[in-house]
Enzyme design. Structure first.
Site, PDB file in Angstrom:
ATOM      1  N   TYR A   6      39.242  38.765  48.290  1.00 40.33           N
ATOM      2  CA  TYR A   6      39.020  37.513  49.009  1.00 40.33           C
ATOM      3  C   TYR A   6      38.055  37.718  50.176  1.00 40.33           C
ATOM      4  CZ  TYR A   6      43.346  36.310  46.503  1.00 40.33           C
ATOM      5  OH  TYR A   6      44.314  36.108  45.544  1.00 40.33           O
TER       6      TYR A   6
ATOM      7  N   HIS B  19      45.994  43.358  40.559  1.00 44.93           N
ATOM      8  CA  HIS B  19      45.246  42.100  40.635  1.00 44.93           C
ATOM      9  C   HIS B  19      44.377  41.888  39.400  1.00 44.93           C
ATOM     10  CE1 HIS B  19      42.796  39.289  43.531  1.00 44.93           C
ATOM     11  NE2 HIS B  19      43.498  38.627  42.637  1.00 44.93           N
TER      12      HIS B  19
END
Length: 328
Positions: free
Chosen positions: A54, A138
């Site tokens: 992010y 992830h």
């Protein structure tokens, strides 16, 4: 507060998704990002989720800085491994990957044991923490063999060493998450976008498997990246323009919500929270105003008649769990 599996790690029912304060799609100022985290704390949110992906670490840095004002024992933080950040001098921006930040680093897929530890160490440095409570693998969609053979055992070892409290996987699909639940000893899985008012893919196998195994589920993407928050032409679904048939379905859902004196946003959040296996609903927010709106919607009562009409009209499967009167 709910406990993740058998880990002892507690999470609030509403969670703060920190991708947006990592400049997801558009820039967010430092002050605005800080105010968003502060507003979440004021509204009782105690679970905060981030990732190196992010904003190439920006989300972790901003989240860590904002949380430094609060006692470490009073909140839960999760981050993710699988994308290792390496410095680069290529220049340009990261908008191709969805983030309005300079391309100071490049992402390297790495689910090796060494990669997991190195990625986590870098995250701790950016967060300014000596530990995180939860670590997810992830998006291992295209790296299943390495994730199961090396990444998962590395997380299991970190958990046994007490470096992290709970481990799991976070993905935008239900199938591989079901495999993690059935074939490993994860505490929690983060399922994004696959259990919403528009997509109940997780209902078939993931949620029953999690219930059977005592594994917790965190639901992300309750609004399917925007369509269920504000259904209109041009709205996004799974980060692309919504197909006409899904826009029509979302508008029909909104019409029913309006008729029953509730909002589609409230219904979308309540639906995600209803299954017994769900420990928390994760919402991405980029401002204090969005935080307060989500908290208000999450606390709102959705009438039982609304859910009944959805079932009667085929807008919701008959076997999908809905909130009880007490939960609503």
């Amino acid at each position: 507060m709910s406990t993740l599996g058998r880990s002892g790690v507690e999470v609030s029912a509403l969670a703060f998704g920190a991708a947006a304060i990592g400049n997801l799609f558009t820039e967010v100022g430092e002050e605005q990002a800080h105010e968003a985290v502060t507003a979440a704390w004021q509204r009782g949110v105690r679970y905060f989720d981030t990732a190196p992906h992010y904003g190439l670490g920006l989300s972790e840095r901003r989240l860590g800085a904002a949380l430094r004002e609060h006692p470490r024992t009073e909140y839960t933080v999760s981050t993710k491994v699988g994308r290792r950040l390496e410095p680069t001098r290529d220049g340009g921006d990261d908008l191709a990957n969805g983030f309005a930040v300079p391309a100071t680093h490049r992402r390297v897929w790495d689910f090796t044991a060494d990669g997991v530890r190195r990625t986590l160490e870098a995250s701790l440095e950016r967060l300014g923490l000596d530990h995180v409570d939860v670590v997810y693998l992830h998006d291992p969609d295209d790296h299943a063999e390495q994730a199961f053979r090396e990444g998962y055992p590395a997380l299991e070892k970190l958990r046994s060493e007490g470096v992290v409290g709970a481990i799991g996987a976070g993905m935008n699909q239900a199938g591989m998450l079901t495999r993690f639940v059935r074939d490993t000893d994860v505490d929690v899985v983060l399922c994004a976008g696959r259990y919403t008012l528009l997509d109940q893919d997780a209902l078939a196998e993931l949620l029953p498997a999690a219930t059977a195994r005592g594994t917790s589920v965190v639901i992300g993407g309750a609004f399917n990246s925007g369509l269920l928050a504000d259904p209109r032409p041009g709205a996004t679904y799974n980060y692309a323009q919504a197909p006409a048939e899904l826009l029509d379905r979302a508008l029909r859902l909104k019409t029913v919500a309006d008729r029953h004196g509730t909002t589609l946003r409230a219904a979308a959040l309540a639906f995600c929270a209803a299954p017994a296996a769900v420990a928390s609903v994760l919402v991405g927010v980029r401002s204090a105003a969005e935080v307060h709106d989500c908290a208000d919607q999450f606390a709102a009562r959705v009438p039982a008649a609304f859910w009944q009409e959805l079932r009667d009209t085929g807008l919701l499967p008959a076997d999908a769990p809905v909130p009880t009167e007490e939960q609503s």
